[in-house]
Structures are given as structure tokens and as C-alpha cells.
Write an enzyme that holds these catalytic residues in place. Sequence first.
Site, PDB file in Angstrom:
ATOM      1  CB  CYS A  48      41.812  25.397   8.437  1.00 22.53           C
ATOM      2  SG  CYS A  48      41.485  26.500   7.068  1.00 22.53           S
ATOM      3  CD  GLU A 443      21.788   3.226  12.377  1.00 15.48           C
ATOM      4  OE1 GLU A 443      21.149   2.332  11.821  1.00 15.48           O
ATOM      5  OE2 GLU A 443      22.256   3.145  13.531  1.00 15.48           O
TER       6      GLU A 443
END
Length: 449
Positions: A48, A443
Site C-alpha cells: 500500500c 456534491e
Amino acid sequence: MSDYDYDLFVIGAGSGGVRASRVAAAHGAKVAVAEEYRVGGTCVIRGCVPKKLLVYGAHFAEDIKDARQFGWNVPDCAFDWPRLRDNVLREVDRIEGLYGETLGNQKVEIIRERAVVTGPHSVKLASGKEITAKTLLIATGGWPVVPDVPGAEHGITSNEVFHLEALPKRIVIAGGGYIANEFAGIFHQFGSHVTLVNRSETILRGYDEQIRDRLLQISMTKGIQFRFNAPFEKIEKQEDGSLLVHLGDNGPPIECDAVLFATGRRPNLDGLGLETAQVELTEKGAIKVDDENRTSCASIYAVGDVTDRIQLTPVAIREGQAFADTVFGNKPTKVDYSCVPSAVFSHPPLAGVGMIEAEARNKLGSIKVYSSDFRPMKNVLAGRNERALYKMICDAATDRVVGVHMIGPDAAEILQVAAVAVKAGLTKAQFDATVALHPTMAEELVLMK
């Protein structure tokens, strides 16, 4: 006085083993952890962390081009692989040191050599020393699978890719999962010619179909080539040092400078001696555990990628915490594996949590699917046609959001907050009632139709 050398002996100092060790020690246990390679495990040393740093480095290729549309007089830039490689490896060294300090601060003894199980309460170190412990924890993680084909020794895996001497001009990546697609994006942005070879016709199995199809479309538009239904036949090394990858009847051989195997990972259990304690394995070769991480041997536990559960670092950490709290902290804890978010740091990244559309239809029957397919504002001004796609899966009977899946810039960063909402069982109406934060890509989560 204890009849054993330690209350807990951990084999493997990766994410799960480190968390279990330090939490158990904080609960008052006498703990030792054996690590034959480096403290930090796959995530810190060869997974990772270094991979995400390469992803950050790769993003600059497009950012530099886009900057010109935003008024910056950016000259043509050359990429320096050795500089990035060495900087990444130095950061890995720094984080490894911090992991060691954390264990030391908790009075956990680090034994830097291989340990194998010799019985329900005993291990033997590579030096020959025998050690006993009331409880053993196996946390040795996973290991890359290399196909059994002639010439496979000429390829590399995700273990070696961070140490390449030079950036390959042409690279073949075998596999269709998250590691394959992430490195396809990385090497493409660095300027390599990338061919992804997959033995099936599907990439990213388990992810939402529309999302993964969008990644395939974008990747092909960028210039990454794909060969599907193409099992490896053999790899030949040529006189000039280049490689020739043969794919049987699936088209002509591919000439390249490197082959990266990203064909899955298996539990890292070879030669660990589990048979001496009658520890049972699954059909896939993973350690069989119950919901308290206990194996078929009452004194031996296992966490992380050696088990047949979810192979993600945060899951291993939770398992290590739950094990230590249960066994040494008198706080019985079980890990909840529902609604675990995941991400693929491809270009662009994708992320998801909860049920995908096909799964929801099978399990719930009646569902509602909402989506937003849009071109991010930054891409518009940059002249980049790449579009983002967000999907929300809802139970039609209750309006509860059971899945959120997305592909686009910063998808993983946005998805983490959405995962909280899905975990909490919020409804589409509650998303709709939330005022949009404008202008953002996030949004779109509260504007989907």
C-alpha cells in the site's frame, strides 16, 4: 511465574501482527514478535505505502499537462525513475523505523529471524532456539502467485517492482485485479508502453460492472493495451535481454522489457510447521479460523491475509485489535465484515462500499439505482474528456442506501465518508435532504437522480 517464555508469540510483524502485539502488551501481556524480513509487512514495505507514493508520482504526468490550460508555462519535463524509486524506499525505511519504535515503546520484543511452529505452544527460530508461549498468533500475510509456465523466472512480482534498476520501456502486466490495474496506470503515466494480459474477459471481478467498464474504456483511451482470454504459454529471454511473451493461440507474441505478475496472492504459510499443531487449512490453503480468530488448535490464532477473509490492511488491523482485546483485554470483540470499503488506485481511481448492482438485485429483488455521469470541472478546463461516474444502490422497499460506487478523481477520498452513511443505514431521502457543497465533485453524492 508463567510456565511459558511469553504470554503471546506473534509470527509476522505486518499490520495485523503489529497491532495485535502492541495492544496485547498494553493489556499487560509479555509479547514477542518474530519477523524474518522487515517490520511493517506487505503494506508498509512492498504494498500500500510505496505503491500509493508511486501513484502520487504518476499523477504529475497529467497534472503537468493540465497546468498549461490553467495558465502555467510548464516546460516539457523528463521523468527520473531512480530519484522517485530511491525517495520512496527512503520513506519506507522511515516508516519501518516508526513501527519498530512503536513496538519498543510497548515493551514488545522484536526477534528479527524466521520462526516456525513446532507445537501448540512452541516455535523454533532460524538460529535454533526453542521458545514457548501460552498463545501463538500467525500473521505472516500473503505472497504473490507466479504462474507455473516456462520462463516465469524472467518475470517479477509486486515484491520486486519497487526496486527496478530502470524504468521498462515496454511492460506486460499479467492479471486483471487491482494490483494489475494500478500498476498499469502507474507505468503508463511514467511513459512505459503497457499491455495488460488477462486470462479471463473481465477486469476487477467483484466491482460494479459499470464502474469497471468505465475504467477499461478510459484506460484504453489513454493508450493502455489489453489482451483478454489470454493465458500465458511461455516467456522467452532474447539475446538483447528483452522478453517475448507467448499467449498460445491468442494473437502474436508480445515483445517487452519486463513482465509483472499480478495474478493474485496466496497465504504465506510454506514451511511454517502448522501441521505440528494440527492447524486446519481451507481448500484454498488459508488458515481456518472462527469469528474470534481461533484456529482448530485452541492456543493458536490467525489474523490478516493468512485467513480466507477480506485481504485488506485495515481489516487485518481490526482483526489484530479484536484478537488482543478478546484474549488479553477481557473485552470480547468480533470484527464486522459488512460494508467494508475498498478502492483501486488506478488512473482515475475507483472505490466502492456495500452491494454492487447485480448483488443487490439477487439479494433484495426490487432496487433503485441512481447515478451521476459527469465531467469534472477541472477536466473541462484542461480539455480532458474523461468523465466520472457515481452510482447509488438503494433497497426499493426501505429507501436504504445499500451501496455506493464511483470512479473519478479522488474517488477513494470521497467514498470514505459515503461508507459511514452506508454503514449507518441512511436512506436516499436523507442524502437528498443534505445541502450540496458546491462546487465539488463530492456534491454529486446528494444530487443523484
